[in-house]
Design a protein around this motif. Structure first.
Motif, PDB file in Angstrom:
ATOM      1  N   PHE A 126     -57.053  -9.959   6.783  1.00  0.00           N
ATOM      2  CA  PHE A 126     -56.822  -8.762   6.310  1.00  0.00           C
ATOM      3  C   PHE A 126     -57.908  -7.686   7.238  1.00  0.00           C
ATOM      4  O   PHE A 126     -57.677  -6.773   7.720  1.00  0.00           O
ATOM      5  CB  PHE A 126     -57.145  -8.441   5.111  1.00  0.00           C
ATOM      6  N   ARG A 127     -59.029  -8.578   7.517  1.00  0.00           N
ATOM      7  CA  ARG A 127     -60.158  -7.691   8.480  1.00  0.00           C
ATOM      8  C   ARG A 127     -59.461  -7.613   9.886  1.00  0.00           C
ATOM      9  O   ARG A 127     -59.582  -6.486  10.670  1.00  0.00           O
ATOM     10  CB  ARG A 127     -61.380  -8.650   8.451  1.00  0.00           C
ATOM     11  N   LEU A 176     -57.139  -4.220  14.099  1.00  0.00           N
ATOM     12  CA  LEU A 176     -56.115  -4.018  14.893  1.00  0.00           C
ATOM     13  C   LEU A 176     -55.441  -2.506  14.963  1.00  0.00           C
ATOM     14  O   LEU A 176     -55.075  -1.944  15.587  1.00  0.00           O
ATOM     15  CB  LEU A 176     -54.967  -4.832  14.876  1.00  0.00           C
ATOM     16  N   LEU A 177     -55.254  -2.341  13.285  1.00  0.00           N
ATOM     17  CA  LEU A 177     -54.575  -0.913  13.146  1.00  0.00           C
ATOM     18  C   LEU A 177     -55.526   0.225  13.565  1.00  0.00           C
ATOM     19  O   LEU A 177     -55.204   1.018  14.092  1.00  0.00           O
ATOM     20  CB  LEU A 177     -54.483  -1.066  11.714  1.00  0.00           C
ATOM     21  N   ALA A 178     -57.089  -0.135  13.259  1.00  0.00           N
ATOM     22  CA  ALA A 178     -57.898   0.968  13.816  1.00  0.00           C
ATOM     23  C   ALA A 178     -57.859   1.141  15.131  1.00  0.00           C
ATOM     24  O   ALA A 178     -57.961   2.243  15.706  1.00  0.00           O
ATOM     25  CB  ALA A 178     -59.132   0.275  13.151  1.00  0.00           C
ATOM     26  N   PHE A 179     -57.671   0.065  16.062  1.00  0.00           N
ATOM     27  CA  PHE A 179     -57.778   0.006  17.496  1.00  0.00           C
ATOM     28  C   PHE A 179     -56.634   0.988  17.806  1.00  0.00           C
ATOM     29  O   PHE A 179     -56.883   1.718  18.775  1.00  0.00           O
ATOM     30  CB  PHE A 179     -57.524  -1.356  17.891  1.00  0.00           C
ATOM     31  N   LEU A 239     -49.344  -7.241  16.915  1.00  0.00           N
ATOM     32  CA  LEU A 239     -49.574  -5.993  15.902  1.00  0.00           C
ATOM     33  C   LEU A 239     -48.242  -5.877  15.242  1.00  0.00           C
ATOM     34  O   LEU A 239     -48.408  -5.431  14.097  1.00  0.00           O
ATOM     35  CB  LEU A 239     -49.713  -4.787  17.147  1.00  0.00           C
ATOM     36  N   ALA A 240     -47.190  -5.987  15.832  1.00  0.00           N
ATOM     37  CA  ALA A 240     -45.824  -5.761  15.139  1.00  0.00           C
ATOM     38  C   ALA A 240     -45.898  -6.974  14.080  1.00  0.00           C
ATOM     39  O   ALA A 240     -45.215  -6.473  12.958  1.00  0.00           O
ATOM     40  CB  ALA A 240     -44.747  -6.025  16.034  1.00  0.00           C
ATOM     41  N   TRP A 241     -46.235  -8.004  14.205  1.00  0.00           N
ATOM     42  CA  TRP A 241     -46.140  -9.217  13.219  1.00  0.00           C
ATOM     43  C   TRP A 241     -47.038  -8.738  11.999  1.00  0.00           C
ATOM     44  O   TRP A 241     -46.715  -8.843  10.880  1.00  0.00           O
ATOM     45  CB  TRP A 241     -46.605 -10.430  13.893  1.00  0.00           C
ATOM     46  N   THR A 242     -48.142  -8.273  12.558  1.00  0.00           N
ATOM     47  CA  THR A 242     -49.302  -8.296  11.239  1.00  0.00           C
ATOM     48  C   THR A 242     -48.849  -6.837  10.509  1.00  0.00           C
ATOM     49  O   THR A 242     -48.780  -7.038   9.226  1.00  0.00           O
ATOM     50  CB  THR A 242     -50.867  -7.834  12.173  1.00  0.00           C
ATOM     51  N   THR A 243     -48.527  -5.729  11.071  1.00  0.00           N
ATOM     52  CA  THR A 243     -48.288  -4.600  10.306  1.00  0.00           C
ATOM     53  C   THR A 243     -46.949  -4.878   9.444  1.00  0.00           C
ATOM     54  O   THR A 243     -46.732  -4.485   8.602  1.00  0.00           O
ATOM     55  CB  THR A 243     -48.155  -3.426  11.245  1.00  0.00           C
ATOM     56  N   GLY A 244     -45.959  -5.429  10.291  1.00  0.00           N
ATOM     57  CA  GLY A 244     -44.689  -5.606   9.660  1.00  0.00           C
ATOM     58  C   GLY A 244     -44.634  -6.574   8.536  1.00  0.00           C
ATOM     59  O   GLY A 244     -44.095  -6.277   7.530  1.00  0.00           O
ATOM     60  N   ASN A 245     -45.333  -7.608   8.548  1.00  0.00           N
ATOM     61  CA  ASN A 245     -45.565  -8.326   7.639  1.00  0.00           C
ATOM     62  C   ASN A 245     -46.530  -7.771   6.341  1.00  0.00           C
ATOM     63  O   ASN A 245     -46.006  -7.999   5.165  1.00  0.00           O
ATOM     64  CB  ASN A 245     -46.316  -9.915   7.827  1.00  0.00           C
ATOM     65  N   ILE A 248     -51.306 -12.200  -3.209  1.00  0.00           N
ATOM     66  CA  ILE A 248     -51.869 -12.985  -2.056  1.00  0.00           C
ATOM     67  C   ILE A 248     -51.891 -14.441  -2.166  1.00  0.00           C
ATOM     68  O   ILE A 248     -51.445 -15.191  -1.301  1.00  0.00           O
ATOM     69  CB  ILE A 248     -53.512 -12.472  -1.692  1.00  0.00           C
ATOM     70  N   HIS A 249     -52.315 -14.823  -3.245  1.00  0.00           N
ATOM     71  CA  HIS A 249     -52.506 -16.556  -3.336  1.00  0.00           C
ATOM     72  C   HIS A 249     -51.014 -17.121  -3.854  1.00  0.00           C
ATOM     73  O   HIS A 249     -51.041 -18.485  -3.533  1.00  0.00           O
ATOM     74  CB  HIS A 249     -53.529 -16.752  -4.328  1.00  0.00           C
ATOM     75  N   TYR A 250     -50.217 -16.441  -4.499  1.00  0.00           N
ATOM     76  CA  TYR A 250     -49.047 -17.146  -4.800  1.00  0.00           C
ATOM     77  C   TYR A 250     -47.849 -16.916  -3.834  1.00  0.00           C
ATOM     78  O   TYR A 250     -47.043 -17.477  -3.482  1.00  0.00           O
ATOM     79  CB  TYR A 250     -48.651 -16.677  -6.203  1.00  0.00           C
ATOM     80  N   VAL A 251     -47.703 -15.580  -3.864  1.00  0.00           N
ATOM     81  CA  VAL A 251     -46.542 -15.101  -2.874  1.00  0.00           C
ATOM     82  C   VAL A 251     -46.567 -15.243  -1.467  1.00  0.00           C
ATOM     83  O   VAL A 251     -46.040 -15.936  -0.775  1.00  0.00           O
ATOM     84  CB  VAL A 251     -46.039 -13.492  -3.270  1.00  0.00           C
ATOM     85  N   TRP A 252     -47.713 -14.422  -0.982  1.00  0.00           N
ATOM     86  CA  TRP A 252     -47.965 -14.297   0.506  1.00  0.00           C
ATOM     87  C   TRP A 252     -47.918 -15.683   1.048  1.00  0.00           C
ATOM     88  O   TRP A 252     -47.433 -15.972   2.150  1.00  0.00           O
ATOM     89  CB  TRP A 252     -49.140 -13.503   0.636  1.00  0.00           C
ATOM     90  N   ARG A 253     -48.755 -16.748   0.535  1.00  0.00           N
ATOM     91  CA  ARG A 253     -49.223 -18.037   1.111  1.00  0.00           C
ATOM     92  C   ARG A 253     -47.771 -18.812   1.240  1.00  0.00           C
ATOM     93  O   ARG A 253     -47.765 -19.491   2.088  1.00  0.00           O
ATOM     94  CB  ARG A 253     -50.265 -18.951   0.287  1.00  0.00           C
ATOM     95  N   ASN A 254     -46.836 -18.676   0.534  1.00  0.00           N
ATOM     96  CA  ASN A 254     -45.320 -19.183   0.612  1.00  0.00           C
ATOM     97  C   ASN A 254     -44.548 -18.644   1.674  1.00  0.00           C
ATOM     98  O   ASN A 254     -43.888 -19.186   2.022  1.00  0.00           O
ATOM     99  CB  ASN A 254     -45.080 -19.322  -0.911  1.00  0.00           C
ATOM    100  N   ALA A 255     -44.681 -17.245   1.311  1.00  0.00           N
ATOM    101  CA  ALA A 255     -43.591 -16.490   2.070  1.00  0.00           C
ATOM    102  C   ALA A 255     -43.903 -16.480   3.543  1.00  0.00           C
ATOM    103  O   ALA A 255     -43.140 -16.058   4.265  1.00  0.00           O
ATOM    104  CB  ALA A 255     -43.676 -14.826   1.386  1.00  0.00           C
ATOM    105  N   PHE A 256     -45.186 -16.562   3.850  1.00  0.00           N
ATOM    106  CA  PHE A 256     -45.434 -16.204   5.219  1.00  0.00           C
ATOM    107  C   PHE A 256     -45.405 -17.490   6.079  1.00  0.00           C
ATOM    108  O   PHE A 256     -45.317 -17.384   7.358  1.00  0.00           O
ATOM    109  CB  PHE A 256     -47.107 -15.702   5.377  1.00  0.00           C
ATOM    110  N   LEU A 257     -44.869 -18.723   5.450  1.00  0.00           N
ATOM    111  CA  LEU A 257     -44.764 -20.086   6.476  1.00  0.00           C
ATOM    112  C   LEU A 257     -43.575 -19.786   7.371  1.00  0.00           C
ATOM    113  O   LEU A 257     -43.822 -20.077   8.578  1.00  0.00           O
ATOM    114  CB  LEU A 257     -44.584 -21.184   5.644  1.00  0.00           C
ATOM    115  N   PRO A 258     -42.466 -19.087   6.955  1.00  0.00           N
ATOM    116  CA  PRO A 258     -41.402 -19.011   8.116  1.00  0.00           C
ATOM    117  C   PRO A 258     -41.731 -18.080   9.153  1.00  0.00           C
ATOM    118  O   PRO A 258     -41.467 -18.081  10.157  1.00  0.00           O
ATOM    119  CB  PRO A 258     -40.087 -18.570   7.065  1.00  0.00           C
ATOM    120  N   GLN A 259     -42.622 -16.975   8.633  1.00  0.00           N
ATOM    121  CA  GLN A 259     -43.188 -16.163   9.566  1.00  0.00           C
ATOM    122  C   GLN A 259     -44.039 -16.614  10.562  1.00  0.00           C
ATOM    123  O   GLN A 259     -44.053 -16.075  11.920  1.00  0.00           O
ATOM    124  CB  GLN A 259     -43.710 -14.850   8.950  1.00  0.00           C
TER     125      GLN A 259
END
Lengths: 660, 333
Positions: A5-6, A11-14, B123-129, B247-258
């Motif tokens: 998250f950090r 990156l967003l801040a950038f 950037l696209a991956w992080t913000t999009g996800n 975060i701990h239940y949904v994201w950890r499982n959902a982000f594997l294919p990503q």
């Protein structure tokens, strides 16, 4: 998890910070017009005016859109190899023995003091005197040593030099020797009547670029030497270039008067920038914003859009077809005359007569074109030499069935059609002479009935679907190869031509290809049926360059897979072969030489050995916001091309407008 | 022992993929209709405005065949190619830019491609996800719908149009960014970094927006379906706070294919971004590939596509090796 998250937050801040920084920049100077006309960069100070992206004052910089977009080899400035030809090298940097006045087609002295002295009656020995007082950009004097060294270097490294012009020199010259500092002699490999244009310039470029001996003789290998910081003869030196090949910046020499063409007058811009402004969509926006001054090959639609937004954008002529039409090369259809059914003149003539060229020109070029019925461009130079003398013959010429195919009213008919389509009369040339000069002397009639008659006479039939069948009953599938995106003008014309033929019932496969394949098709019998090409380039009375290989010795079987070395027309005409051979034994300024040219043109027409279409429409708009005085129809001191010697004439003739 | 076997198997597949891919790209250009020599001669024919004589064409053709290493039979050329590539990583000179080596072209273009595409892909991956996760987890909130609509709107817009819209907005109507890239050569100073950033912003923004929608939609669907799984309901019924569940239940499982998608995208970076480079006159590997294919430049095709094959195969290998760290089920197996 938190670190992810950090990182994301950082990156967003950038991203946001970048937006803010960019957004905080001062807005570019905007001229008070309705259009969003902006200078290239914000002024460094009010007195300095706008600056270019490369840090030079815009008002002192002439900017050309690069002819070749991104150059493939940006640090290769060795004129023995390719790539030191564009982006200012040919135009500003190199000096040539003889240059060509692009308006008249006449050669003039540049480095040479005079035209060559022919030393023997066989035309194999020549003496050339050089001008004195010309200096390289590093201050060393230019002498005959440089010329002789260049010729000897070319001969010695013949098999390693990849540049076509140097290859021509290597096969042309037997030996060279210095007589004194300002005189040299050359012995050629055979009788040569085109010494001035082979050693100097013909149309846009020259075969012989002279090397600075004092630089090259220090190199271990002149072939791999890149000459990244070139020592040059012209009044400009290369100041900076983009390692990725998108731009090159030239700066005027302090001692420009003693450069190769300093005698022409003061080169007005202190800087000349060659830069790629992207595909036509982004180029158009940059042009409207006055980011550059001279374009290369912008489509008629984009030019109109630019003019609507920015009154500083001008075309070559105020009336149609708006553009200069003096390029040496015509567009035409290259035909594999060995292949059935294209081996029959009736079939080739049927193709010409079923082509609605007026519609093709209107649909693909908004009517901004100049037709040429001959395998030669109908230019101001060539018209009085070849077109006008042949006009009566063209009008009387009849096919074997007595049909007269020439339409001398092509231009008035086209003008009437354009007027009917909404072109105001003020945009059209008035009177037969002006119309002929604008749209051409005429073209072939669009007569599908005669085309049908011709095809039927050689056994063709139409099936119930209206498609043409060959004498053996199979559907006639015509492959027509045209350029892809790399030549959008030809691409548009090609598709429009295919459409015209399809309407006549020919099953045309218009195949657009990359440049490498286009040339492969051109040179390979097995791949060629028909192709839209610009072969047959002639700029002056001397047509030998275009037709010297019209000979039986270069013909190959219809489906041969090895590349041809000559006779690209695949033309088997004994009379034409004899004429082409005879022309090469004559001085190019003799009456007989010209007569042979006219006879060859007649043979071309009789056989329809190449379907000439039109001159290359050189759509080169200029932006006169910072500079004015570009070559125009009413100020015709040269052709307007930025990649020929005309660039030199342009640079000494333009004037700053004073806008900053 | 199991781990070694696992790694050896993956590395074995990796080597086979590399060899097969590089063999295919040797033969592929030979089947193209364009010929590098004829293409070059065609360009040369008109460069001086003088058609080359038959003698000139013949001698130039012979020289080029020799200089370009196109003499000899196809098998012998193939063996020489494999030897050069696998032993010294040498792809020879560019045939269209002879005698400059292909490796030099790639070395000049690659940093631009890597810089731009790495940044924008991440950037696209992080913000999009992130947005997709919120949109999927809080699917019945209005803000989630808005975010989804943004993703759905951006996703189908053809890249060329999206980039042109940005150009018109930010380089023409509101001209704060340059229309085409101009970066002065020289040392990397702070000023130059700023210059690069300013020139890269619009191309980067276009790429981020183009990739963003796909990530939003992909993650949203995954998050939505994962949050309905039994183990998530169980956690919810146990009173686990929603943010912890997300975060701990949904994201950890959902982000594997990503993660797999990200890794594959990172591998594809080496292909460059042809449209971006063309539109913004931005340097990079994409235009090298484009012009190499257009010119029939065999060596450049070999060099650029080999790079791509190595990158994709290596990232796939890296995923295979690293996946057990993300997914305990694989570790357990």
């Amino acid at each position: 998890m938190r670190s992810i998250f950090r990182t994301s937050a950082l990156l967003l801040a950038f991203l946001v910070f970048g937006l803010i920084v960019a957004g905080c920049q001062a807005a570019p100077a905007v001229e008070p017009t309705k259009a969003p006309v902006a200078a290239t960069q914000a002024p460094a100070s009010p007195a300095a005016g706008a600056m270019t992206d490369v840090g030079t004052p815009r008002s002192e910089t002439l900017i050309f859109q690069t002819f070749d977009r991104q150059t493939a080899n940006p640090d290769q400035h060795n004129p023995l190899m390719a790539y030191a030809q564009w982006r200012g090298f040919r135009e500003l940097a190199w000096g040539y023995l003889w240059e060509m006045d692009t308006g008249t087609g006449k050669s003039y002295n540049e480095l040479a003091a005079d035209f060559p002295e022919v030393l023997n009656k066989e035309y194999t020995q020549f003496r050339v005197k050089l001008k004195q007082g010309i200096y390289w950009s590093d201050g060393v004097e230019f002498t005959a040593d440089d010329v002789v060294y260049t010729l000897e270097t070319i001969l010695k490294n013949k098999d390693k030099i990849t540049l076509g012009g140097a290859r021509t020199i290597s096969n042309y010259v037997k030996s060279a020797k210095k007589i004194d500092n300002y005189t040299f002699e050359v012995e050629t490999t055979g009788p040569k009547y085109d010494f001035i244009t082979v050693f100097g310039t013909y149309t846009w470029g020259a075969n012989l670029t002279i090397l600075p001996k004092h630089v090259y003789e220090k190199q271990a290998d002149v072939i791999t030497f890149r000459n990244t910081n070139p020592v040059t003869l012209g009044p400009y030196t290369l100041k900076q270039f983009d390692p990725n090949g998108y731009w090159a910046l030239w700066q005027r020499r302090e001692d420009w008067k003693r450069s190769a063409w300093g005698w022409m007058g003061e080169p007005k811009p202190k800087y000349v920038l060659y830069k790629d402004f992207g595909p036509e969509e982004t180029r158009l926006l940059a042009f409207i914003q006055n980011q550059y001054d001279v374009d290369t090959f912008m489509s008629p639609d984009s030019i109109k859009a630019a003019q609507a937004k920015n009154p500083a954008v001008t075309t070559f002529s105020k009336t149609m077809p708006y553009h200069n039409m003096n390029d040496a090369c015509p567009y035409g259809v290259l035909i594999n005359q060995h292949k059935s059914p294209l081996d029959k003149p009736e079939v080739r003539w049927a193709l010409a007569l079923s082509l609605d060229l007026q519609s093709v020109g209107v649909n693909s070029m908004s009517g901004e074109f100049k037709a040429s019925p001959l395998p030669m461009a109908d230019t101001e130079i060539l018209r009085p030499l070849y077109f006008e003398p042949l006009l009566p013959w063209l009008k009387d010429f009849a096919l074997s069935d007595g049909y007269k195919p020439f339409n001398a009213n092509f231009s008035p008919e086209l003008a009437a059609r354009l007027q009917k389509m909404g072109q105001p009369a003020s945009a059209l040339p008035q009177g037969d002479k002006a119309l002929s000069e604008a749209f051409g002397v005429g073209w072939w009639k669009y007569d599908v009935a005669e085309a049908e008659k011709l095809l039927t006479s050689v056994g063709f039939k139409k099936n119930s679907a209206g498609a043409w069948l060959q004498p053996d009953g199979s559907v006639w599938q015509l492959e027509f190869v045209i350029p892809g995106d790399w030549n959008k003008v030809m691409q548009r014309i090609g598709f429009s031509m295919a459409d015209s033929w399809k309407k006549f019932g020919i099953q045309v496969n218009a195949r657009q290809v990359d440049q490498a394949e286009h040339t492969s098709v051109q040179n390979n019998n097995s791949q060629l049926q028909t192709e839209l090409m610009w072969t047959s380039c002639t700029f002056t009375a001397n047509y030998v360059n275009a037709w010297r290989t019209i000979s039986a010795q270069y013909l190959k079987p219809a489906n041969d897979t090895t590349p041809i070395t000559g006779n690209p027309f695949r033309w088997n005409n004994t009379k034409a072969h004899a004429l082409a051979a005879e022309a090469q034994t004559l001085p190019t300024d003799s009456a007989r030489f010209r007569e042979i040219g006219q006879e060859l043109l007649k043979e071309f027409v009789k056989d329809m050995a190449w379907i000439g279409i039109m001159n290359i429409p050189t759509t080169i708009p200029t932006n006169e916001y910072y500079w004015t005085g570009f070559p125009k129809q009413d100020n015709f001191y040269s052709v307007p091309y930025s990649w020929w010697s005309s660039a030199r004439e342009m640079i000494v003739n333009i004037k700053p407008t004073g806008k900053r | 022992m199991g781990l070694i076997k696992y790694i050896a198997g993956r590395v074995g597949v990796y080597l086979v993929v590399l060899f097969t891919g590089i063999t295919i790209i040797f033969f592929l250009p030979r089947f193209m209709p364009g010929d590098p020599i004829e293409g070059y001669i065609g360009r040369m024919q008109y460069q001086a405005g003088q058609t080359l004589s038959a003698e000139d064409v013949e001698s130039l053709r012979a020289s080029l065949r020799e200089l370009y290493g196109l003499t000899g039979s196809l098998p012998s050329q193939y063996l020489g190619f494999i030897k050069r590539v696998f032993i010294s990583g040498d792809f020879g000179p560019s045939l269209a830019g002879y005698p400059r080596p292909v490796s030099e072209y790639i070395a000049t273009a690659l940093p631009w491609t890597l810089g731009l595409l790495t940044m924008t892909t991440i950037l696209a991956w992080t913000t999009g996800n992130l947005i997709g996760l919120f949109a999927g987890f809080f699917h019945n909130k209005r803000i989630a719908t808005v975010l989804e609509v943004i993703g759905v709107t951006l996703y189908p817009i053809p890249y060329y149009i999206l980039a042109l819209v940005l150009i018109i907005l930010f380089a023409y109507i509101w001209p704060i960014f340059p229309l085409s890239t101009t970066i002065m050569p020289g040392a990397l100073t702070m000023q130059k970094v700023g210059e690069i950033f300013r020139n890269s912003f619009l191309p980067g923004m276009a790429l981020v927006l183009a990739g963003f929608g796909w990530n939003v939609l992909g993650m949203k669907a995954m998050a939505y379906s994962t949050k309905e799984e039994a183990f998530v309901n169980y956690a919810r019924l146990k009173g686990t706070p929603p943010f912890t569940i997300m975060i701990h239940y949904v994201w950890r499982n959902a982000f594997l294919p990503q993660i797999t998608a990200l890794a594959l995208h990172m591998g594809m970076i080496f292909n460059g971004a042809i449209l971006t480079e063309m539109l913004f006159s931005y340097p990079g590997v994409g235009s090298l590939i484009r012009s190499a294919i257009g010119n029939g430049d065999y060596n450049m095709i070999y060099g650029t596509l080999s790079l791509s094959i190595v990158a994709v195969a290596t990232t796939a290998l890296a995923i295979d090796l690293l996946y057990p760290l993300f997914d305990p089920r694989i570790r357990y197996k």
